[in-house]
Design a protein around this motif. Structure first.
Motif, PDB file in Angstrom:
ATOM      1  N   ASN A 187      -4.535   4.989  -3.317  1.00  0.00           N
ATOM      2  CA  ASN A 187      -4.777   5.634  -4.598  1.00  0.00           C
ATOM      3  C   ASN A 187      -3.549   5.569  -5.512  1.00  0.00           C
ATOM      4  O   ASN A 187      -3.075   6.585  -6.030  1.00  0.00           O
ATOM      5  CB  ASN A 187      -5.194   7.086  -4.367  1.00  0.00           C
ATOM      6  N   PHE A 188      -3.075   4.362  -5.690  1.00  0.00           N
ATOM      7  CA  PHE A 188      -1.853   4.107  -6.484  1.00  0.00           C
ATOM      8  C   PHE A 188      -1.910   4.781  -7.846  1.00  0.00           C
ATOM      9  O   PHE A 188      -0.902   5.324  -8.330  1.00  0.00           O
ATOM     10  CB  PHE A 188      -1.685   2.591  -6.652  1.00  0.00           C
ATOM     11  N   SER A 189      -3.058   4.778  -8.481  1.00  0.00           N
ATOM     12  CA  SER A 189      -3.173   5.310  -9.837  1.00  0.00           C
ATOM     13  C   SER A 189      -3.017   6.823  -9.907  1.00  0.00           C
ATOM     14  O   SER A 189      -2.993   7.395 -10.996  1.00  0.00           O
ATOM     15  CB  SER A 189      -4.513   4.896 -10.449  1.00  0.00           C
ATOM     16  N   SER A 190      -2.883   7.474  -8.773  1.00  0.00           N
ATOM     17  CA  SER A 190      -2.656   8.917  -8.750  1.00  0.00           C
ATOM     18  C   SER A 190      -1.177   9.279  -8.805  1.00  0.00           C
ATOM     19  O   SER A 190      -0.843  10.462  -8.884  1.00  0.00           O
ATOM     20  CB  SER A 190      -3.258   9.533  -7.487  1.00  0.00           C
ATOM     21  N   TYR A 191      -0.323   8.290  -8.757  1.00  0.00           N
ATOM     22  CA  TYR A 191       1.116   8.538  -8.671  1.00  0.00           C
ATOM     23  C   TYR A 191       1.840   8.208  -9.970  1.00  0.00           C
ATOM     24  O   TYR A 191       1.562   7.188 -10.608  1.00  0.00           O
ATOM     25  CB  TYR A 191       1.737   7.707  -7.551  1.00  0.00           C
ATOM     26  N   ARG A 197      22.564   8.519  -7.591  1.00  0.00           N
ATOM     27  CA  ARG A 197      21.372   7.805  -8.046  1.00  0.00           C
ATOM     28  C   ARG A 197      21.014   8.306  -9.450  1.00  0.00           C
ATOM     29  O   ARG A 197      20.988   9.511  -9.707  1.00  0.00           O
ATOM     30  CB  ARG A 197      20.218   8.025  -7.076  1.00  0.00           C
ATOM     31  N   GLU A 198      20.723   7.371 -10.330  1.00  0.00           N
ATOM     32  CA  GLU A 198      20.500   7.682 -11.744  1.00  0.00           C
ATOM     33  C   GLU A 198      19.075   7.331 -12.153  1.00  0.00           C
ATOM     34  O   GLU A 198      18.559   6.259 -11.806  1.00  0.00           O
ATOM     35  CB  GLU A 198      21.489   6.867 -12.600  1.00  0.00           C
ATOM     36  N   PHE A 199      18.464   8.222 -12.901  1.00  0.00           N
ATOM     37  CA  PHE A 199      17.117   7.974 -13.421  1.00  0.00           C
ATOM     38  C   PHE A 199      17.150   6.875 -14.478  1.00  0.00           C
ATOM     39  O   PHE A 199      17.992   6.896 -15.380  1.00  0.00           O
ATOM     40  CB  PHE A 199      16.568   9.261 -14.027  1.00  0.00           C
ATOM     41  N   VAL A 200      16.228   5.935 -14.368  1.00  0.00           N
ATOM     42  CA  VAL A 200      16.132   4.851 -15.335  1.00  0.00           C
ATOM     43  C   VAL A 200      14.886   5.017 -16.207  1.00  0.00           C
ATOM     44  O   VAL A 200      14.967   5.066 -17.426  1.00  0.00           O
ATOM     45  CB  VAL A 200      16.100   3.482 -14.630  1.00  0.00           C
ATOM     46  N   ALA A 201      13.722   5.090 -15.573  1.00  0.00           N
ATOM     47  CA  ALA A 201      12.482   5.178 -16.344  1.00  0.00           C
ATOM     48  C   ALA A 201      11.348   5.669 -15.448  1.00  0.00           C
ATOM     49  O   ALA A 201      11.394   5.489 -14.227  1.00  0.00           O
ATOM     50  CB  ALA A 201      12.119   3.815 -16.931  1.00  0.00           C
ATOM     51  N   ALA A 202      10.352   6.274 -16.082  1.00  0.00           N
ATOM     52  CA  ALA A 202       9.157   6.715 -15.365  1.00  0.00           C
ATOM     53  C   ALA A 202       7.935   6.437 -16.223  1.00  0.00           C
ATOM     54  O   ALA A 202       8.027   6.391 -17.459  1.00  0.00           O
ATOM     55  CB  ALA A 202       9.237   8.195 -15.020  1.00  0.00           C
ATOM     56  N   ILE A 203       6.803   6.286 -15.562  1.00  0.00           N
ATOM     57  CA  ILE A 203       5.555   6.032 -16.260  1.00  0.00           C
ATOM     58  C   ILE A 203       4.458   6.866 -15.625  1.00  0.00           C
ATOM     59  O   ILE A 203       4.409   7.006 -14.399  1.00  0.00           O
ATOM     60  CB  ILE A 203       5.222   4.514 -16.241  1.00  0.00           C
ATOM     61  N   ASN A 204       3.600   7.432 -16.457  1.00  0.00           N
ATOM     62  CA  ASN A 204       2.581   8.318 -15.900  1.00  0.00           C
ATOM     63  C   ASN A 204       1.442   7.516 -15.292  1.00  0.00           C
ATOM     64  O   ASN A 204       1.454   6.279 -15.276  1.00  0.00           O
ATOM     65  CB  ASN A 204       2.090   9.313 -16.955  1.00  0.00           C
ATOM     66  N   LYS A 205       0.452   8.219 -14.787  1.00  0.00           N
ATOM     67  CA  LYS A 205      -0.568   7.586 -13.951  1.00  0.00           C
ATOM     68  C   LYS A 205      -1.371   6.522 -14.674  1.00  0.00           C
ATOM     69  O   LYS A 205      -1.725   5.494 -14.093  1.00  0.00           O
ATOM     70  CB  LYS A 205      -1.503   8.663 -13.406  1.00  0.00           C
ATOM     71  N   ASN A 206      -1.676   6.743 -15.940  1.00  0.00           N
ATOM     72  CA  ASN A 206      -2.506   5.765 -16.662  1.00  0.00           C
ATOM     73  C   ASN A 206      -1.681   4.813 -17.513  1.00  0.00           C
ATOM     74  O   ASN A 206      -2.222   3.972 -18.213  1.00  0.00           O
ATOM     75  CB  ASN A 206      -3.570   6.467 -17.505  1.00  0.00           C
ATOM     76  N   GLY A 207      -0.376   4.954 -17.464  1.00  0.00           N
ATOM     77  CA  GLY A 207       0.504   4.033 -18.170  1.00  0.00           C
ATOM     78  C   GLY A 207       0.718   4.330 -19.634  1.00  0.00           C
ATOM     79  O   GLY A 207       1.386   3.575 -20.327  1.00  0.00           O
ATOM     80  N   ASN A 222      -2.363  -0.840 -12.577  1.00  0.00           N
ATOM     81  CA  ASN A 222      -3.026  -0.077 -11.516  1.00  0.00           C
ATOM     82  C   ASN A 222      -3.961  -0.947 -10.685  1.00  0.00           C
ATOM     83  O   ASN A 222      -4.159  -0.692  -9.491  1.00  0.00           O
ATOM     84  CB  ASN A 222      -3.778   1.102 -12.106  1.00  0.00           C
ATOM     85  N   ALA A 223      -4.529  -1.967 -11.287  1.00  0.00           N
ATOM     86  CA  ALA A 223      -5.425  -2.852 -10.548  1.00  0.00           C
ATOM     87  C   ALA A 223      -4.671  -3.635  -9.475  1.00  0.00           C
ATOM     88  O   ALA A 223      -5.220  -3.952  -8.416  1.00  0.00           O
ATOM     89  CB  ALA A 223      -6.123  -3.810 -11.501  1.00  0.00           C
ATOM     90  N   GLU A 224      -3.407  -3.923  -9.769  1.00  0.00           N
ATOM     91  CA  GLU A 224      -2.590  -4.682  -8.823  1.00  0.00           C
ATOM     92  C   GLU A 224      -1.618  -3.790  -8.052  1.00  0.00           C
ATOM     93  O   GLU A 224      -0.846  -4.297  -7.236  1.00  0.00           O
ATOM     94  CB  GLU A 224      -1.818  -5.774  -9.566  1.00  0.00           C
ATOM     95  N   ALA A 225      -1.659  -2.498  -8.325  1.00  0.00           N
ATOM     96  CA  ALA A 225      -0.756  -1.552  -7.653  1.00  0.00           C
ATOM     97  C   ALA A 225       0.697  -2.008  -7.781  1.00  0.00           C
ATOM     98  O   ALA A 225       1.412  -2.174  -6.780  1.00  0.00           O
ATOM     99  CB  ALA A 225      -1.133  -1.378  -6.186  1.00  0.00           C
TER     100      ALA A 225
END
Length: 126
Positions: free
Chosen positions: A28-32, A45-55, A74-77
């Motif tokens: 369920n990759f799209s849940s993360y 460790r330094e934060f670079v970037a984040a993306i939500n579940k639907n992009g 999400n289709a390709e995880a």
């Protein structure tokens, strides 16, 4: 068993671009929420970037805003990090991370991401 595998690192010159990828074997990759962090020798460790579940929502660390772009498929995880205008300050091991929650909750909080890859080395020579 969850696996996050980063690829695309290497040695580049200052000013170059580089694309990193993270292939996720995760149910369920799209849940993360997915994120990239980096760690330079002797540094935290330094934060670079984040993306939500639907992009549709992204967050960036101050040092990479306007230069890096995070995206996911999400289709390709998979999740990618396009890095432009690289400098020696961008040198480090880049890690892919997956977290269960909202992008606002997770953001740059290293300690609450659930899964981590082993990292890929990026070296920028000046």
């Amino acid at each position: 068993q969850v696996q996050l595998v980063e690829s695309g690192g290497g040695l580049v010159q200052a000013g170059d671009s580089l694309n990193l990828s993270c292939a996720a074997a995760i149910h369920n990759f799209s849940s993360y929420v997915m994120a990239w962090f980096r760690q330079a020798p002797g540094e935290e460790r330094e934060f670079v970037a984040a993306i939500n579940k639907n992009g549709r929502s992204t967050l960036y660390g101050d040092s990479v805003k306007g230069r890096f772009v995070i995206s996911r498929n999400n289709a390709e995880a998979s999740v990618s990090l396009e890095m432009n205008s690289l400098t020696s300050e961008d040198t480090g091991i880049y890690y892919c991370a997956a977290g269960y929650g909202t992008i606002e909750q997770l953001a740059h909080h290293t300690e609450i991401y659930d899964y981590w890859g082993r990292g890929t080395q990026v070296t920028v020579s000046s």
